[in-house]
Design an enzyme around this catalytic site. Sequence first.
Site, PDB file in Angstrom:
ATOM      1  N   ASP A  64       8.660 -43.020 -10.852  1.00  0.00           N
ATOM      2  CA  ASP A  64       9.363 -41.780 -10.555  1.00  0.00           C
ATOM      3  C   ASP A  64      10.168 -41.360 -11.786  1.00  0.00           C
ATOM      4  O   ASP A  64      11.077 -42.085 -12.202  1.00  0.00           O
ATOM      5  CB  ASP A  64      10.293 -42.002  -9.353  1.00  0.00           C
ATOM      6  CG  ASP A  64      10.802 -40.707  -8.752  1.00  0.00           C
ATOM      7  OD1 ASP A  64      10.800 -39.680  -9.446  1.00  0.00           O
ATOM      8  OD2 ASP A  64      11.192 -40.711  -7.577  1.00  0.00           O
ATOM      9  N   ASP A  65       9.804 -40.234 -12.379  1.00  0.00           N
ATOM     10  CA  ASP A  65      10.498 -39.679 -13.550  1.00  0.00           C
ATOM     11  C   ASP A  65      10.284 -40.493 -14.823  1.00  0.00           C
ATOM     12  O   ASP A  65      11.097 -40.413 -15.756  1.00  0.00           O
ATOM     13  CB  ASP A  65      12.006 -39.537 -13.286  1.00  0.00           C
ATOM     14  CG  ASP A  65      12.350 -38.466 -12.269  1.00  0.00           C
ATOM     15  OD1 ASP A  65      11.427 -37.880 -11.689  1.00  0.00           O
ATOM     16  OD2 ASP A  65      13.556 -38.229 -12.053  1.00  0.00           O
TER      17      ASP A  65
ATOM     18  N   CYS B  83       9.055 -34.300  -7.531  1.00  0.00           N
ATOM     19  CA  CYS B  83       8.622 -35.418  -6.683  1.00  0.00           C
ATOM     20  C   CYS B  83       7.694 -35.061  -5.525  1.00  0.00           C
ATOM     21  O   CYS B  83       6.553 -35.517  -5.467  1.00  0.00           O
ATOM     22  CB  CYS B  83       9.849 -36.130  -6.117  1.00  0.00           C
ATOM     23  SG  CYS B  83      10.969 -36.807  -7.353  1.00  0.00           S
TER      24      CYS B  83
ATOM     25  N   LYS C 260      10.719 -33.150 -16.791  1.00  0.00           N
ATOM     26  CA  LYS C 260      10.688 -32.918 -15.340  1.00  0.00           C
ATOM     27  C   LYS C 260      11.059 -31.473 -14.997  1.00  0.00           C
ATOM     28  O   LYS C 260      11.968 -30.886 -15.588  1.00  0.00           O
ATOM     29  CB  LYS C 260      11.664 -33.879 -14.666  1.00  0.00           C
ATOM     30  CG  LYS C 260      11.837 -33.676 -13.163  1.00  0.00           C
ATOM     31  CD  LYS C 260      12.743 -34.733 -12.576  1.00  0.00           C
ATOM     32  CE  LYS C 260      12.946 -34.504 -11.065  1.00  0.00           C
ATOM     33  NZ  LYS C 260      13.581 -35.659 -10.409  1.00  0.00           N
TER      34      LYS C 260
ATOM     35  N   SER D 219      14.249 -39.436  -2.051  1.00  0.00           N
ATOM     36  CA  SER D 219      14.772 -39.887  -3.347  1.00  0.00           C
ATOM     37  C   SER D 219      16.034 -40.721  -3.195  1.00  0.00           C
ATOM     38  O   SER D 219      16.824 -40.526  -2.274  1.00  0.00           O
ATOM     39  CB  SER D 219      15.061 -38.682  -4.251  1.00  0.00           C
ATOM     40  OG  SER D 219      13.867 -38.079  -4.680  1.00  0.00           O
TER      41      SER D 219
ATOM     42  N   ASP E 232       5.094 -39.826 -11.332  1.00  0.00           N
ATOM     43  CA  ASP E 232       4.986 -38.587 -10.554  1.00  0.00           C
ATOM     44  C   ASP E 232       5.284 -37.340 -11.365  1.00  0.00           C
ATOM     45  O   ASP E 232       4.846 -36.244 -11.021  1.00  0.00           O
ATOM     46  CB  ASP E 232       5.876 -38.647  -9.312  1.00  0.00           C
ATOM     47  CG  ASP E 232       7.364 -38.648  -9.624  1.00  0.00           C
ATOM     48  OD1 ASP E 232       7.749 -38.965 -10.771  1.00  0.00           O
ATOM     49  OD2 ASP E 232       8.162 -38.340  -8.708  1.00  0.00           O
ATOM     50  N   ASN E 233       6.068 -37.452 -12.406  1.00  0.00           N
ATOM     51  CA  ASN E 233       6.381 -36.321 -13.289  1.00  0.00           C
ATOM     52  C   ASN E 233       7.123 -36.864 -14.501  1.00  0.00           C
ATOM     53  O   ASN E 233       7.388 -38.062 -14.601  1.00  0.00           O
ATOM     54  CB  ASN E 233       7.220 -35.237 -12.579  1.00  0.00           C
ATOM     55  CG  ASN E 233       8.446 -35.754 -11.860  1.00  0.00           C
ATOM     56  OD1 ASN E 233       8.500 -35.743 -10.634  1.00  0.00           O
ATOM     57  ND2 ASN E 233       9.424 -36.250 -12.591  1.00  0.00           N
TER      58      ASN E 233
ATOM     59  N   HIS F 166      13.944 -42.768 -11.629  1.00  0.00           N
ATOM     60  CA  HIS F 166      14.733 -41.641 -11.120  1.00  0.00           C
ATOM     61  C   HIS F 166      16.182 -42.079 -10.996  1.00  0.00           C
ATOM     62  O   HIS F 166      16.465 -43.215 -10.613  1.00  0.00           O
ATOM     63  CB  HIS F 166      14.161 -41.257  -9.750  1.00  0.00           C
ATOM     64  CG  HIS F 166      14.722 -40.018  -9.137  1.00  0.00           C
ATOM     65  ND1 HIS F 166      16.024 -39.921  -8.695  1.00  0.00           N
ATOM     66  CD2 HIS F 166      14.136 -38.817  -8.860  1.00  0.00           C
ATOM     67  CE1 HIS F 166      16.216 -38.719  -8.169  1.00  0.00           C
ATOM     68  NE2 HIS F 166      15.085 -38.026  -8.259  1.00  0.00           N
TER      69      HIS F 166
ATOM     70  N   HIS G 106       8.756 -39.686   0.405  1.00  0.00           N
ATOM     71  CA  HIS G 106       9.159 -38.320   0.039  1.00  0.00           C
ATOM     72  C   HIS G 106       8.140 -37.253   0.443  1.00  0.00           C
ATOM     73  O   HIS G 106       8.005 -36.226  -0.226  1.00  0.00           O
ATOM     74  CB  HIS G 106       9.466 -38.222  -1.467  1.00  0.00           C
ATOM     75  CG  HIS G 106      10.582 -37.247  -1.740  1.00  0.00           C
ATOM     76  ND1 HIS G 106      11.072 -37.000  -3.007  1.00  0.00           N
ATOM     77  CD2 HIS G 106      11.303 -36.448  -0.897  1.00  0.00           C
ATOM     78  CE1 HIS G 106      12.032 -36.102  -2.947  1.00  0.00           C
ATOM     79  NE2 HIS G 106      12.188 -35.763  -1.661  1.00  0.00           N
TER      80      HIS G 106
ATOM     81  N   ARG H 144       3.575 -35.985  -5.219  1.00  0.00           N
ATOM     82  CA  ARG H 144       3.096 -37.059  -4.338  1.00  0.00           C
ATOM     83  C   ARG H 144       2.059 -36.537  -3.340  1.00  0.00           C
ATOM     84  O   ARG H 144       1.085 -37.228  -3.011  1.00  0.00           O
ATOM     85  CB  ARG H 144       4.288 -37.706  -3.624  1.00  0.00           C
ATOM     86  CG  ARG H 144       5.128 -38.514  -4.583  1.00  0.00           C
ATOM     87  CD  ARG H 144       6.568 -38.739  -4.141  1.00  0.00           C
ATOM     88  NE  ARG H 144       7.319 -39.161  -5.299  1.00  0.00           N
ATOM     89  CZ  ARG H 144       7.408 -40.428  -5.724  1.00  0.00           C
ATOM     90  NH1 ARG H 144       6.834 -41.401  -5.025  1.00  0.00           N
ATOM     91  NH2 ARG H 144       8.072 -40.724  -6.816  1.00  0.00           N
TER      92      ARG H 144
ATOM     93  N   LYS I 291       8.947 -45.472  -2.316  1.00  0.00           N
ATOM     94  CA  LYS I 291       9.422 -44.121  -2.014  1.00  0.00           C
ATOM     95  C   LYS I 291       8.289 -43.278  -1.442  1.00  0.00           C
ATOM     96  O   LYS I 291       7.220 -43.165  -2.042  1.00  0.00           O
ATOM     97  CB  LYS I 291       9.971 -43.474  -3.286  1.00  0.00           C
ATOM     98  CG  LYS I 291      10.359 -42.015  -3.118  1.00  0.00           C
ATOM     99  CD  LYS I 291      10.893 -41.436  -4.410  1.00  0.00           C
ATOM    100  CE  LYS I 291      11.013 -39.927  -4.331  1.00  0.00           C
ATOM    101  NZ  LYS I 291      11.558 -39.343  -5.566  1.00  0.00           N
TER     102      LYS I 291
END
Length: 477
Positions: free
Chosen positions: A35-36, A75, A309, A157, A288-289, A236, A134, A79, A132
């Site tokens: 994540d991130d 996010c 992001k 998150s 994810d990004n 994240h 989300h 996903r 996670k």
Amino acid sequence: MPSRTIVALLLAVLFSPRVTIGADAPPNFIIVFCDDLGYGDLGCFGHPTIRTPNLDRMAEEGQRWTNFYVGASICTPSRAALLTGRLPIRSGMCSDVHGVLFPRSLGGLPAEEITIAEVLREQGYATGCVGKWHLGHLPQYLPTTQGFDSYWGIPYSNDMDQQPGFPGYHKRARSDANYMATIEQFNVPILSGTQEVERPANQHTLTERYTQHAIDFIHANKDQPFFLYLAHNLPHIPLFAGDAYVGSSRRGLYGDVVQEIDAGVGRIRDTLDELDLSDNTLIVFTSDNGPWRTFGTHGGSAGLLRAGKGTTFEGGMREPTIFCWPGHVPPGVQAEMGATMDLLPTFAALADAEYPDDRELDGYDLSAVLTGKAEKSPRDRMFYWRGQQLFAVRQGPWKAHFVTRDQYEGMPKKKHEVPLLYHLEHDPGEKYDVAAQQPEVIEQLTALADAHRGSIEPVKDQLAEWGPAKPKQEANK
């Protein structure tokens, strides 16, 4: 048959490196989704001080994809794209009202969407989700309603459900590379299946516990094909690292967090080796990004790519990606284009599974290029959506920006009467606009964008509707 012939045949079978028990069994699949994480945050993607020896070894033994994308730069929509093989604009999982799902959100991934887990479970796979989610925290949207046999993790998150009365995390994080919040500062729950088992989550230990749950799932399903979706909620913000990793990195707490994730990947690969499953398991590692750059040292790096992001520049949507499957995926660096949406049709092809033909899929089957049977990827284009608006289009090396936004928050959109145009093979950092020299390319990409918009059928915005605020809680950006 003479006994010597029988003995010779047995010896040939026993000592042949290509013959193993269950060699014809369908492959297992593991997705490790960060994540991130930024394009430049792994050793094998060029980071000078974050040490990722397990991922580096995985990249050396597998394939490092340098043109691999996600379906969105934040996010929730990213996903949704990964699990359905569809751009989130088709499922209602992107919005111009709220960028992602929040604890007050009333929507989630619609039941009629078909996930990787559902496709593989129909083929007899055990399916497990750890980490996670989300994609909707209400019971009707949780992983166990979307094709997963089991789930353990946080529903949204790790910076949500922020509690009042604590020192401001955001201000402290921006000024101190090693600042780590207390677990009570964020009232995030842990769910097992649909049941809440811990609140607030002890985020100091989440990465280690995710890894252990992943290993337990592998052990429990070692005698049948399985699909494991391990979705870390880090790096994240807020950043948390286990005691053994705090201070382990020259890059501060962010580096500590990435190095702990790397160690978990090493433990999972060791487990596969111990169970003699490595040669029959495809592992995909990506994020994810891109990095949340406005958080300074608590955010990562996009390397040579532009922005991060929340943007449709390359740093927001091109991700560090590794595929590893010993004996099946030839080692090397792959510069062909791919995307997380391609995983559903690719896994379906490798598992000889049916995938839906009653809907528009945005993924391509990468199995031939992945296994070395083809040189060119079937993907030659990428559509960059931000919310419910198409910001940019790539085809081949050319990328046109119709709308830009320079960072996740605090910056307005810019509409370009003449689209910005970059040649991404010559200029991956998107520094040099060549639109004036290439009017025919602008015309081609504009026509491609118009045709793509025409393929989008309106659906309900799943992110727009909120319920009432919970007492003593506030949604965090």
